[in-house]
Design a protein around this motif. Structure first.
Motif, PDB file in Angstrom:
ATOM      1  N   LEU A  58       0.806  -1.230   0.000  1.00 45.74           N
ATOM      2  CA  LEU A  58       0.000   0.000   0.000  1.00 45.74           C
ATOM      3  C   LEU A  58       0.835   1.274   0.000  1.00 45.74           C
ATOM      4  O   LEU A  58       0.309   2.358   0.190  1.00 45.74           O
ATOM      5  CB  LEU A  58      -0.937   0.000   1.222  1.00 45.74           C
ATOM      6  CG  LEU A  58      -2.053  -1.057   1.179  1.00 45.74           C
ATOM      7  CD1 LEU A  58      -2.726  -1.172   2.531  1.00 45.74           C
ATOM      8  CD2 LEU A  58      -3.069  -0.736   0.105  1.00 45.74           C
ATOM      9  N   VAL A  59       2.153   1.131  -0.223  1.00 43.21           N
ATOM     10  CA  VAL A  59       2.980   2.336  -0.306  1.00 43.21           C
ATOM     11  C   VAL A  59       2.586   3.059  -1.592  1.00 43.21           C
ATOM     12  O   VAL A  59       2.687   2.486  -2.673  1.00 43.21           O
ATOM     13  CB  VAL A  59       4.493   1.992  -0.330  1.00 43.21           C
ATOM     14  CG1 VAL A  59       5.325   3.271  -0.399  1.00 43.21           C
ATOM     15  CG2 VAL A  59       4.865   1.158   0.876  1.00 43.21           C
ATOM     16  N   PRO A  60       2.063   4.290  -1.469  1.00 38.83           N
ATOM     17  CA  PRO A  60       1.554   4.963  -2.658  1.00 38.83           C
ATOM     18  C   PRO A  60       2.586   5.002  -3.791  1.00 38.83           C
ATOM     19  O   PRO A  60       3.765   5.229  -3.534  1.00 38.83           O
ATOM     20  CB  PRO A  60       1.248   6.374  -2.153  1.00 38.83           C
ATOM     21  CG  PRO A  60       1.002   6.198  -0.702  1.00 38.83           C
ATOM     22  CD  PRO A  60       1.929   5.097  -0.275  1.00 38.83           C
ATOM     23  N   LEU A  61       2.143   4.799  -4.979  1.00 40.04           N
ATOM     24  CA  LEU A  61       2.921   4.831  -6.212  1.00 40.04           C
ATOM     25  C   LEU A  61       4.050   3.798  -6.247  1.00 40.04           C
ATOM     26  O   LEU A  61       4.152   3.020  -7.186  1.00 40.04           O
ATOM     27  CB  LEU A  61       3.482   6.241  -6.477  1.00 40.04           C
ATOM     28  CG  LEU A  61       4.149   6.452  -7.850  1.00 40.04           C
ATOM     29  CD1 LEU A  61       3.172   6.212  -8.991  1.00 40.04           C
ATOM     30  CD2 LEU A  61       4.723   7.858  -7.957  1.00 40.04           C
ATOM     31  N   PHE A  66       6.956  -1.003  -8.037  1.00 36.94           N
ATOM     32  CA  PHE A  66       7.790  -2.131  -7.629  1.00 36.94           C
ATOM     33  C   PHE A  66       7.167  -3.465  -8.053  1.00 36.94           C
ATOM     34  O   PHE A  66       7.860  -4.371  -8.510  1.00 36.94           O
ATOM     35  CB  PHE A  66       7.990  -2.093  -6.109  1.00 36.94           C
ATOM     36  CG  PHE A  66       8.902  -3.166  -5.603  1.00 36.94           C
ATOM     37  CD1 PHE A  66      10.281  -3.094  -5.844  1.00 36.94           C
ATOM     38  CD2 PHE A  66       8.396  -4.239  -4.889  1.00 36.94           C
ATOM     39  CE1 PHE A  66      11.127  -4.089  -5.381  1.00 36.94           C
ATOM     40  CE2 PHE A  66       9.247  -5.238  -4.425  1.00 36.94           C
ATOM     41  CZ  PHE A  66      10.617  -5.156  -4.675  1.00 36.94           C
ATOM     42  N   LEU A  67       5.842  -3.558  -7.933  1.00 37.03           N
ATOM     43  CA  LEU A  67       5.133  -4.794  -8.301  1.00 37.03           C
ATOM     44  C   LEU A  67       4.775  -4.811  -9.800  1.00 37.03           C
ATOM     45  O   LEU A  67       4.074  -5.700 -10.261  1.00 37.03           O
ATOM     46  CB  LEU A  67       3.858  -4.951  -7.459  1.00 37.03           C
ATOM     47  CG  LEU A  67       4.079  -5.127  -5.951  1.00 37.03           C
ATOM     48  CD1 LEU A  67       2.767  -4.941  -5.181  1.00 37.03           C
ATOM     49  CD2 LEU A  67       4.656  -6.499  -5.632  1.00 37.03           C
ATOM     50  N   PRO A  77      -3.521  -7.825 -13.025  1.00 38.95           N
ATOM     51  CA  PRO A  77      -3.068  -6.449 -13.224  1.00 38.95           C
ATOM     52  C   PRO A  77      -3.858  -5.462 -12.364  1.00 38.95           C
ATOM     53  O   PRO A  77      -5.069  -5.624 -12.182  1.00 38.95           O
ATOM     54  CB  PRO A  77      -3.291  -6.192 -14.712  1.00 38.95           C
ATOM     55  CG  PRO A  77      -4.121  -7.299 -15.216  1.00 38.95           C
ATOM     56  CD  PRO A  77      -4.102  -8.419 -14.232  1.00 38.95           C
ATOM     57  N   ILE A  78      -3.168  -4.476 -11.802  1.00 39.51           N
ATOM     58  CA  ILE A  78      -3.833  -3.418 -11.023  1.00 39.51           C
ATOM     59  C   ILE A  78      -3.904  -2.201 -11.948  1.00 39.51           C
ATOM     60  O   ILE A  78      -2.900  -1.847 -12.569  1.00 39.51           O
ATOM     61  CB  ILE A  78      -3.022  -3.074  -9.754  1.00 39.51           C
ATOM     62  CG1 ILE A  78      -2.878  -4.315  -8.868  1.00 39.51           C
ATOM     63  CG2 ILE A  78      -3.670  -1.929  -8.980  1.00 39.51           C
ATOM     64  CD1 ILE A  78      -1.795  -4.190  -7.812  1.00 39.51           C
ATOM     65  N   ALA A  79      -5.088  -1.611 -12.054  1.00 40.93           N
ATOM     66  CA  ALA A  79      -5.269  -0.476 -12.961  1.00 40.93           C
ATOM     67  C   ALA A  79      -4.225   0.608 -12.673  1.00 40.93           C
ATOM     68  O   ALA A  79      -3.939   0.915 -11.519  1.00 40.93           O
ATOM     69  CB  ALA A  79      -6.676   0.082 -12.810  1.00 40.93           C
ATOM     70  N   SER A  80      -3.680   1.178 -13.735  1.00 44.59           N
ATOM     71  CA  SER A  80      -2.653   2.215 -13.585  1.00 44.59           C
ATOM     72  C   SER A  80      -3.258   3.515 -13.060  1.00 44.59           C
ATOM     73  O   SER A  80      -2.558   4.415 -12.642  1.00 44.59           O
ATOM     74  CB  SER A  80      -1.977   2.478 -14.927  1.00 44.59           C
ATOM     75  OG  SER A  80      -2.938   2.964 -15.842  1.00 44.59           O
ATOM     76  N   ARG A  81      -4.585   3.589 -13.077  1.00 39.26           N
ATOM     77  CA  ARG A  81      -5.279   4.802 -12.689  1.00 39.26           C
ATOM     78  C   ARG A  81      -4.901   5.286 -11.278  1.00 39.26           C
ATOM     79  O   ARG A  81      -4.738   6.471 -11.049  1.00 39.26           O
ATOM     80  CB  ARG A  81      -6.769   4.515 -12.776  1.00 39.26           C
ATOM     81  CG  ARG A  81      -7.610   5.483 -12.059  1.00 39.26           C
ATOM     82  CD  ARG A  81      -9.042   5.123 -12.263  1.00 39.26           C
ATOM     83  NE  ARG A  81      -9.805   5.885 -11.333  1.00 39.26           N
ATOM     84  CZ  ARG A  81     -11.035   6.291 -11.548  1.00 39.26           C
ATOM     85  NH1 ARG A  81     -11.636   5.968 -12.649  1.00 39.26           N
ATOM     86  NH2 ARG A  81     -11.662   6.997 -10.653  1.00 39.26           N
TER      87      ARG A  81
END
Ligand SMILES: [Zn+2]
Length: 277
Positions: A58-61, A66-67, A77-81
């Motif tokens: 949960l470290v922002p950005l 990193f992942l 995949p986690i949305a780039s949004r």
């Protein structure tokens, strides 16, 4: 490195990182406010596998980078949004800091005027934390929120008082009139636009207009003594662009268009003052 250089670098870097962290909170607001959910409680989960996310995820950005934009547990995949909102907030805070570098010398100089200037800059950063969710929530739901408009207007009213003290002007009546004109101009102009282009004007539009109007009163952030009336061109341009798009699928981009035009207006104003002062 002398103390001023150090403070300037510290202020800019701190603003950037703080913006990224607040951007992460804004993602929660954008996601939960339209759903009527509380924004203060509850852990975040992966949208795909439902795994509760750990602090290191949960470290922002930086977690996202990193992942490589994938869930640690299921690889979805986690949305780039989310990373984009965090970056945007970071950049807005950073730009505000480097255009108000003088403000941080209050730490050394202990002069009230610089301290007030710093508060003014910080209030602008916070007001952007109402504008960014307003823009994204509109994109998702075409809804405006009275909470965001209320915070934006409250912050701008405080900023208006601070600007008055900084500029050492005793003309409070004119300051209040000026403030009210900007606040009223936005909904009024877009309402006129909606009539001209024969589109609806709802309370959602009103709330978004007021959120942006509050932020725009900070336009004289960099030089509180002057006030450029051409800033009214901003809602007019917005009104024309938006009305031209309205009724089409593109209407969901209204908030983003608003944001881009506002940043452009503030930037032009800044460059104009650098060139003329
Ligand atoms: Zn997952």
């Amino acid at each position: 490195m002398n103390v001023y250089t150090f403070l300037h670098v510290y202020y800019a870097v701190f603003s950037l990182l703080f913006g990224i962290v607040l951007g992460s909170f804004l993602n929660v607001v954008i996601y939960r406010l339209p759903a009527g959910r509380t924004i203060s409680k509850g852990r975040s989960n992966c949208m795909t596998c439902g795994h509760t996310l750990a602090a290191k995820d949960l470290v922002p950005l930086f977690s996202w980078l990193f992942l490589r934009g994938k869930c640690r547990y299921c690889g979805a995949p986690i949305a780039s949004r989310y990373a984009k909102i965090e970056s945007l907030t970071g950049v807005v805070f950073f730009l505000t800091s480097i255009t108000t570098l003088d403000a941080i010398v209050c730490v050394v100089n202990r002069e009230m005027i610089y301290f007030l200037y710093l508060i003014y800059a910080v209030l602008f950063m916070i007001v952007m934390c109402t504008v960014i969710p307003a823009m994204m929530i509109w994109h998702d739901t075409t809804k405006g929120f009275v909470q965001l408009a209320g915070i934006s207007l409250a912050l701008s009213a405080i900023a208006c008082v601070i600007a008055q003290v900084i500029s050492a002007s005793s003309d409070y009546v004119m300051a209040i009139v000026r403030f009210l004109i900007v606040i009223a101009a936005f909904p009024l102009l877009t309402w006129i636009g909606s009539k001209l282009f024969k589109t609806a004007y709802t309370k959602n539009d009103l709330f978004m207009d007021l959120t942006f109007a509050g932020a725009t009163t900070f336009e004289h952030l960099l030089c509180p003594k002057s006030f450029s009336f051409w800033v009214f061109l901003f809602p007019v341009v917005y009104c024309i662009v938006r009305s031209a798009l309205k009724g089409k699928k593109n209407d969901k981009f209204a908030g983003i268009i608003y944001f881009v035009i506002m940043i452009a207006a503030i930037t032009i104003s800044y460059i104009y003052r650098l060139a003329t002062v």
